[in-house]
Design a protein around this motif. Sequence first.
Motif, PDB file in Angstrom:
ATOM      1  N   LYS A  87       0.821  -1.221   0.000  1.00  0.00           N
ATOM      2  CA  LYS A  87       0.000   0.000   0.000  1.00  0.00           C
ATOM      3  C   LYS A  87       0.850   1.264   0.000  1.00  0.00           C
ATOM      4  O   LYS A  87       0.308   2.358   0.148  1.00  0.00           O
ATOM      5  N   SER A  88       2.153   1.136  -0.153  1.00  0.00           N
ATOM      6  CA  SER A  88       3.031   2.304  -0.119  1.00  0.00           C
ATOM      7  C   SER A  88       2.992   3.044  -1.454  1.00  0.00           C
ATOM      8  O   SER A  88       2.630   2.494  -2.503  1.00  0.00           O
ATOM      9  N   ARG A  89       3.392   4.295  -1.402  1.00  0.00           N
ATOM     10  CA  ARG A  89       3.444   5.098  -2.620  1.00  0.00           C
ATOM     11  C   ARG A  89       4.520   4.584  -3.576  1.00  0.00           C
ATOM     12  O   ARG A  89       4.433   4.819  -4.788  1.00  0.00           O
TER      13      ARG A  89
ATOM     14  N   LEU B 167      -1.095  12.171  -6.419  1.00  0.00           N
ATOM     15  CA  LEU B 167      -1.038  11.906  -4.977  1.00  0.00           C
ATOM     16  C   LEU B 167      -2.411  11.535  -4.435  1.00  0.00           C
ATOM     17  O   LEU B 167      -2.558  10.571  -3.665  1.00  0.00           O
ATOM     18  N   LYS B 168      -3.437  12.292  -4.833  1.00  0.00           N
ATOM     19  CA  LYS B 168      -4.792  11.961  -4.380  1.00  0.00           C
ATOM     20  C   LYS B 168      -5.241  10.604  -4.931  1.00  0.00           C
ATOM     21  O   LYS B 168      -5.921   9.849  -4.234  1.00  0.00           O
TER      22      LYS B 168
ATOM     23  N   GLU C 253      -3.268   8.089  -5.569  1.00  0.00           N
ATOM     24  CA  GLU C 253      -2.562   7.065  -4.788  1.00  0.00           C
ATOM     25  C   GLU C 253      -3.247   6.838  -3.445  1.00  0.00           C
ATOM     26  O   GLU C 253      -3.417   5.688  -3.004  1.00  0.00           O
ATOM     27  N   ARG C 254      -3.635   7.910  -2.787  1.00  0.00           N
ATOM     28  CA  ARG C 254      -4.310   7.775  -1.494  1.00  0.00           C
ATOM     29  C   ARG C 254      -5.670   7.100  -1.644  1.00  0.00           C
ATOM     30  O   ARG C 254      -6.052   6.275  -0.807  1.00  0.00           O
TER      31      ARG C 254
ATOM     32  N   ALA D 158      -5.007   3.411  -2.197  1.00  0.00           N
ATOM     33  CA  ALA D 158      -4.600   2.751  -0.950  1.00  0.00           C
ATOM     34  C   ALA D 158      -5.791   2.546  -0.025  1.00  0.00           C
ATOM     35  O   ALA D 158      -5.901   1.505   0.640  1.00  0.00           O
ATOM     36  N   ALA D 159      -6.697   3.535   0.014  1.00  0.00           N
ATOM     37  CA  ALA D 159      -7.880   3.399   0.872  1.00  0.00           C
ATOM     38  C   ALA D 159      -8.829   2.324   0.359  1.00  0.00           C
ATOM     39  O   ALA D 159      -9.536   1.685   1.155  1.00  0.00           O
TER      40      ALA D 159
END
Length: 707
Positions: free
Chosen positions: A95-97, A206-207, A209-210, A213-214
Amino acid sequence: MNENTKKISSLGNSLTIVEFALLLWKKKFLVALFVIVAAMLGATYAMWVRPLFTSDVLLQVNVKGTSSKSTKALGEMGAVLDLASPADAEIELIKSRMVLSDVVAKEHLYVWTVPIGFWDRLTHKEGRMDVDSLRIPEKVRAKKWMAVAKSDSAYSVVSSDEKNVLDGVVGEVAFKEYAGDTLAIRVNFMDARKGQKFALVRGTPLKAERALAAGLNVMEKGKQTGIISVRYSHRHPDRAASILNTIAKTYLRQNVEMRSAEAEKTLEFLEGQLPGVKAKLDSAEKILADYRYKVGSVDISGETKAHLDKEGQLQRQIMQLEQERQSALRLFKAEHPNVQTIVKQQNKLRAELAALKKNAEKMPLTQQEVKRLQEEVAVNNEVYTNMLNNIQQLRVVRAGEVGNVRIVDFAQVEQSQTKPNKSRILMASVVFGFIFGVLFVFLMYILRNGAKSASEIERETGLSVFAKIPQSTHKLLRGHKHLHHGAPFVLQNAEDKVSESFRSLQTALMFLMPNPEHSVVLVMGLIPGVGKSFVSLNLAATIAASGKKVLLIDADMRRGVIHGRSKFGLADVLAGIATLDTAVSQKHVDNLCVMNAGKTKLAACELLRGDAMDKLLKEAREKFDMVIVDTPPLNLVTDAELICPLVDYSLFVLHYGRHSMEEIKETVERVKRYSDKPAAIVMNHCEREPGHYGYGYYDKGYYGKKS
């Protein structure tokens, strides 16, 4: 403690399960309404939510770092190269960037489209448009942009002011100079009807990716198994599978690259150290050979060999304890018990070694030296051999791209949706609707803390309750339309339980009034909406039906609801504009006459303060067997209090369960200050109490079909 608190505190003792069940049965239509509304809302929600398809991929992580033959062959160097983390650490890495940034870029997750259309979404007829790239000029990036399908493979981009900016074809990059920059878009797939619209959205990596991950559900299957399941849900099943497979491949590739890079660094270090180790081995072998040549052949006895072996063993133990002491000193001070224990063990071994060396002095020096040189050659040879093996194994790792992760199952395209579960949503909506309906009925029961018991009212006020008029569901009782135009309820529904209650009220008045002939009865209500005018009209109609001549006067000159055929009314008579005969008209029954409220520009209380009302009632007594006066609410105006001294009997109309006992007692006491005439109480809108049978002597079952 007030009455409301008392009722709630004693509710558990006053309402049994059977009684509450009867209450629910009585309010079954209200509960059913809650259930129907909740079911409709649940069904709408289930249809509104876009379906989601879930795919999963299965990974195996070797948490011990021995997942391949080449890794097993590393021996002691495996501890240096073992980069595998426990499952929890691997889950966080997935789940890492570091991993998701490549996935977002490859799958173009920072640009997407949203179908527009209420009915299309509700009926699940939304189209699909997948966008690979979207470039919007910075000056107009904040505005809303749409794509409109023109055919199966063509589309147009529309700005926020609904102007067509550019046209494009699926699979090709479409661009145009716009706002001092370039507007570019590439659609790689489209399945939509002609004219269907899509909102174009461009976010930041970035958004994205988040958000990715969520949305990932990463978990280890079992404990310490090293098997990791990765699940992801998407509107389109092929996109869910594609994203998961990209995540798995990216994670596997980065794992291999990381291990290869580490192997490359370690290999470079070992190859640099190899010449020095080889030189040290050659030097030890040369020294041993030279010594043998010098002294010739040496025969080492068994006792000498055992002695030297013991000495070497003690030296290795002392060196091992020294390493432990140095490690302990990084955590503790020299005075710490752990450090002191190691020192004591070292001292004991040193003393034993010293005693052994003292005994060794008796051995031949030649044997001692040969044994020492042989051990030095053996140690250097072992170090050199291990280093060569490790270098060879590292070259295998680097060339073979060996990692500690492998893909067990790739993600597949799921055909059945996982969310929403429509049947479960509908079932939950029905259950919640039923629960809320039951709670609403229960709250209505405990919050309606007004007086309901006739015996309690009689005991507290000293007045008799002449009748309890039950609540009816008949359409004539809904609203005041029947007071304006229709015939009285008792004349249209003579067999109804409400009509029987009015006949009981008539009987009570005839027997308990001091002088029922040519008398005036005043009907009062505490607040609006208690049914005072309904009681007045139907009581008058009931008495008139028995053969007596009755006059009904609507004394509510502000908001009169009882109408007759005459254009004059009470206000006109009191003002001297009309007479009793001109203001009275017949209504529905030969013996029933009514006088409406009339119209006046003067205040109603001013008209009632004079002698005109007294004269009117005296004249009405002479012409009618009974006069019934319907007055405005007591708690709003003083009209009823002004008329009360002029009548023979007063009736207080109470709404069942709406008035508190304090309110009833206060109103009765206030009226008694103006008149000492007898009075009684009529309870209207009475409901059947849970656990009680009927309304007094009658129940609605008594008025069923006649045999």
